[in-house]
Motif scaffolding. Structure first.
Motif, PDB file in Angstrom:
ATOM      1  N   GLN A  32       6.323  -9.247   6.087  1.00  0.00           N
ATOM      2  CA  GLN A  32       6.332  -9.176   4.636  1.00  0.00           C
ATOM      3  C   GLN A  32       4.966  -8.823   4.057  1.00  0.00           C
ATOM      4  N   ASN A  33       3.903  -9.198   4.741  1.00  0.00           N
ATOM      5  CA  ASN A  33       2.571  -8.966   4.181  1.00  0.00           C
ATOM      6  C   ASN A  33       1.979  -7.621   4.592  1.00  0.00           C
ATOM      7  N   GLU A  34       2.798  -6.763   5.224  1.00  0.00           N
ATOM      8  CA  GLU A  34       2.328  -5.428   5.557  1.00  0.00           C
ATOM      9  C   GLU A  34       2.893  -4.420   4.553  1.00  0.00           C
ATOM     10  N   SER A  35       2.198  -3.316   4.363  1.00  0.00           N
ATOM     11  CA  SER A  35       2.607  -2.297   3.407  1.00  0.00           C
ATOM     12  C   SER A  35       3.813  -1.516   3.921  1.00  0.00           C
ATOM     13  N   LYS A  36       4.676  -1.152   2.996  1.00  0.00           N
ATOM     14  CA  LYS A  36       5.858  -0.339   3.295  1.00  0.00           C
ATOM     15  C   LYS A  36       5.833   0.894   2.399  1.00  0.00           C
ATOM     16  N   GLU A  37       6.287   2.011   2.936  1.00  0.00           N
ATOM     17  CA  GLU A  37       6.267   3.261   2.173  1.00  0.00           C
ATOM     18  C   GLU A  37       7.687   3.738   1.891  1.00  0.00           C
ATOM     19  N   LEU A  38       7.867   4.256   0.678  1.00  0.00           N
ATOM     20  CA  LEU A  38       9.188   4.714   0.240  1.00  0.00           C
ATOM     21  C   LEU A  38       9.014   5.837  -0.769  1.00  0.00           C
ATOM     22  N   LEU A 267       5.938   5.552  -3.261  1.00  0.00           N
ATOM     23  CA  LEU A 267       5.539   4.161  -3.420  1.00  0.00           C
ATOM     24  C   LEU A 267       4.979   3.567  -2.140  1.00  0.00           C
ATOM     25  N   THR A 268       4.015   2.689  -2.327  1.00  0.00           N
ATOM     26  CA  THR A 268       3.611   1.759  -1.276  1.00  0.00           C
ATOM     27  C   THR A 268       3.889   0.353  -1.801  1.00  0.00           C
ATOM     28  N   ILE A 269       4.616  -0.437  -1.012  1.00  0.00           N
ATOM     29  CA  ILE A 269       5.065  -1.758  -1.447  1.00  0.00           C
ATOM     30  C   ILE A 269       4.512  -2.811  -0.494  1.00  0.00           C
ATOM     31  N   LYS A 270       4.013  -3.901  -1.047  1.00  0.00           N
ATOM     32  CA  LYS A 270       3.499  -4.994  -0.225  1.00  0.00           C
ATOM     33  C   LYS A 270       3.854  -6.322  -0.893  1.00  0.00           C
ATOM     34  N   ASN A 271       4.420  -7.216  -0.118  1.00  0.00           N
ATOM     35  CA  ASN A 271       4.810  -8.532  -0.645  1.00  0.00           C
ATOM     36  C   ASN A 271       5.691  -8.414  -1.889  1.00  0.00           C
ATOM     37  N   GLN A 272       6.630  -7.449  -1.857  1.00  0.00           N
ATOM     38  CA  GLN A 272       7.597  -7.228  -2.930  1.00  0.00           C
ATOM     39  C   GLN A 272       6.931  -6.809  -4.245  1.00  0.00           C
ATOM     40  N   ILE A 273       5.756  -6.251  -4.139  1.00  0.00           N
ATOM     41  CA  ILE A 273       5.021  -5.745  -5.300  1.00  0.00           C
ATOM     42  C   ILE A 273       4.600  -4.304  -5.029  1.00  0.00           C
ATOM     43  N   ILE A 274       4.657  -3.456  -6.056  1.00  0.00           N
ATOM     44  CA  ILE A 274       4.218  -2.077  -5.903  1.00  0.00           C
ATOM     45  C   ILE A 274       2.694  -2.059  -5.785  1.00  0.00           C
ATOM     46  N   GLU A 275       2.221  -1.619  -4.638  1.00  0.00           N
ATOM     47  CA  GLU A 275       0.795  -1.560  -4.376  1.00  0.00           C
ATOM     48  C   GLU A 275       0.189  -0.255  -4.894  1.00  0.00           C
ATOM     49  N   SER A 276       0.937   0.851  -4.751  1.00  0.00           N
ATOM     50  CA  SER A 276       0.490   2.142  -5.279  1.00  0.00           C
ATOM     51  C   SER A 276       1.710   2.977  -5.629  1.00  0.00           C
ATOM     52  N   LEU A 277       1.537   3.877  -6.600  1.00  0.00           N
ATOM     53  CA  LEU A 277       2.638   4.724  -7.068  1.00  0.00           C
ATOM     54  C   LEU A 277       2.086   6.090  -7.442  1.00  0.00           C
ATOM     55  N   GLU A 278       2.681   7.124  -6.886  1.00  0.00           N
ATOM     56  CA  GLU A 278       2.372   8.502  -7.271  1.00  0.00           C
ATOM     57  C   GLU A 278       3.649   9.141  -7.802  1.00  0.00           C
ATOM     58  N   TYR A 279       3.522   9.884  -8.903  1.00  0.00           N
ATOM     59  CA  TYR A 279       4.721  10.476  -9.509  1.00  0.00           C
ATOM     60  C   TYR A 279       4.502  11.948  -9.800  1.00  0.00           C
ATOM     61  N   GLN A 280       5.545  12.737  -9.555  1.00  0.00           N
ATOM     62  CA  GLN A 280       5.531  14.132  -9.965  1.00  0.00           C
ATOM     63  C   GLN A 280       6.948  14.588 -10.290  1.00  0.00           C
ATOM     64  N   GLN A 281       7.039  15.618 -11.113  1.00  0.00           N
ATOM     65  CA  GLN A 281       8.310  16.260 -11.379  1.00  0.00           C
ATOM     66  C   GLN A 281       8.236  17.676 -10.822  1.00  0.00           C
ATOM     67  N   ILE A 282       9.078  17.949  -9.853  1.00  0.00           N
ATOM     68  CA  ILE A 282       9.086  19.243  -9.183  1.00  0.00           C
ATOM     69  C   ILE A 282       9.909  20.217 -10.008  1.00  0.00           C
ATOM     70  N   ASP A 283       9.296  21.330 -10.403  1.00  0.00           N
ATOM     71  CA  ASP A 283       9.982  22.357 -11.192  1.00  0.00           C
ATOM     72  C   ASP A 283      10.906  23.147 -10.267  1.00  0.00           C
ATOM     73  N   LEU A 284      12.196  22.875 -10.361  1.00  0.00           N
ATOM     74  CA  LEU A 284      13.156  23.523  -9.474  1.00  0.00           C
ATOM     75  C   LEU A 284      13.407  24.976  -9.839  1.00  0.00           C
TER      76      LEU A 284
END
Length: 477
Positions: A32-38, A267-284
């Protein structure tokens, strides 16, 4: 003997190594205390548009090579493309393509109800992805009841989605913005009546993330972030916004409409909290790569639709308001009535200069609304226009505001008295929404309003040009 023991030791060590490697890859969760990526990809309000799904599938496949991926939709998957809306099995191509892309979950939009209960049942049964909506009850219709919320697991990550749909479709009822006659057997609640029931879902599900997947519009999503701060993210739809904002420390996203953009939340998630977030909108519209097999399927759907027959000609480009003037004029002539009305929200596209195809008319008017006529006095029409609070395109005479009153004139500019009777023609959505003003039994025509417009064009050889018209009325105090 020593050699035999040595062999057993080596074999046992290899067995442990192989099995531990296998467990590490598939079974042992990340502590739980390690980072997860999604990565979460999201769309909303595609309104039947198919073409860019081949690009979306390509993008998703590339991302899955590197990380965990969830693909979500914020609703309004139907109504806007005649290839989908006029298919022999209405809506079938859209669900088929979404299945092939690999969507994980979608909330229900107001336009999912446009085809009626029987077809909605078929499309829900066809869907291979989860459908969530906490404020609808399908009752005894046979339509599969969507889950209020759903937890999706991707390897070592658990994400819970709560679904919500808007209910602003009728002034005196709680229904979505769809044809009221097509949801008569369903029950809806306002989102404010149910959302607090799910305040503790993240804890109950032991999820890494709790996301509101809504079809409520950007302004309502902001209210949710302010008043119901249970969520890690809000992914929305309905207002066709390109949203990337944060309210009350909750990120809110929406990816426009008509499949022009694909939202990507890394997203990077750690301990059920968002640790980092990057967002983009891809122009299709400019993205170059696509999945060839899916593109071939979409091309086949388009080719088989037979919608490109030319039925008329426009001398100039018509914006939506100008289309409204053309639309009501064509409807009045085809229905042979004194006065016609069309709600502005029922005009869904502009009209380009040049040849007019059936595809364009069905895109302008995608809802398969019926055509009805009423006999009403001028006084009854005034009451409807004054007290409905809505604005309408119209054809037949002139309608003006005079102080706190309404004046209706015929085409010769003669003022009509309140007891004078007119025959009016309109789509059946309008009297369904404003039924308190339409109390008579209407006369039903054997064609939809789109079919009426197509018939008018097929029987009218003159090019159309309504760019100088201004037949729109909305009463305001």
């Amino acid at each position: 003997m020593k050699l035999f023991r040595y062999f057993l030791t080596i074999s046992f060590t290899l067995f442990l190594t192989v099995n531990c490697s296998k467990d590490t890859a598939t079974s042992i969760p990340t502590p739980q205390n390690e980072s997860k990526e999604l990565t979460i990809f999201h769309i909303n309000d595609q309104h039947g548009k198919l073409e860019n799904f081949s690009k979306i599938k390509y993008i998703i496949a590339k991302e899955k090579e590197n990380t965990n991926v969830i693909v979500v939709c914020g609703g309004d998957i139907f109504s806007g493309n005649p290839v989908v809306d006029n298919h022999t099995k209405k809506g079938f191509p859209m669900i088929d393509i979404m299945n092939k892309v690999g969507f994980d979950i979608a909330t229900i939009g107001n336009h999912e109800f446009d085809y009626g209960e029987t077809i909605l049942k078929d499309r829900f049964q066809q869907a291979q992805f989860n459908l969530v909506c906490a404020n609808v009850n399908m009752n005894a219709t046979g339509i599969p009841q969507p889950l209020e919320y759903k937890t999706i697991s991707k390897n070592n990550i658990k994400v819970t989605f709560l679904g919500l749909v808007e209910t602003n479709g009728k002034p005196d009822a709680i229904i979505p913005s769809t044809h009221p006659w097509r949801v008569q057997n369903l029950t809806f609640q306002k989102y404010t009546s149910v959302i607090e029931n799910y305040a503790q879902i993240k804890e109950t599900e032991q999820s890494d993330l709790y996301i509101a997947l809504t079809h409520l519009g950007e302004s309502t999503d902001k209210k949710i972030a302010t008043n119901y701060p249970y969520f890690d993210l809000i992914i929305g739809g309905h207002s066709h916004s390109r949203t990337n904002t944060t309210v009350n420390s909750i990120p809110i996203f929406q990816a426009g409409s008509n499949l022009n953009y694909l939202g990507k939340i890394k997203l990077t998630i750690k301990n059920q909290i968002i640790e980092s977030l990057e967002y983009q909108q891809i122009d299709l519209t400019t993205y170059p790569n696509y999945d060839a097999a899916l593109k071939a399927t979409i091309d086949t759907y388009n080719a088989n639709a037979n919608l490109d027959e030319v039925i008329g000609y426009a001398e100039a480009y018509h914006s939506r308001s100008k289309v409204g003037y053309f639309y009501t004029n064509a409807l009045r002539n085809e229905m042979n009535v004194d006065l016609t009305f069309q709600n502005s929200g029922g005009i869904r596209a502009d009209l380009n200069e040049g040849a007019i195809s059936k595809r364009e008319i069905y895109t302008i008017d995608p809802f398969n609304n019926g055509s009805v006529t009423y006999s009403m006095t001028v006084g009854e029409i005034k009451n409807f226009l004054k007290n409905s609070g809505a604005g309408f395109y119209y054809s037949g005479g002139k309608i003006e505001k005079d102080g706190n009153s309404i004046v209706i004139m015929n085409e010769a500019n003669d003022i009509l008295s309140d007891n004078f009777t007119l025959t009016i023609g309109l789509n059946d959505y309008i009297p369904a929404v404003y039924d308190s003003f339409f109390t008579q039994t209407p006369t039903y025509k054997p064609y939809t309003t789109a079919e009426a417009i197509i018939s008018y064009l097929e029987n009218n050889s003159s090019p159309i040009n309504f760019t100088n018209y201004n037949n729109y009325f909305k009463f305001s105090n």
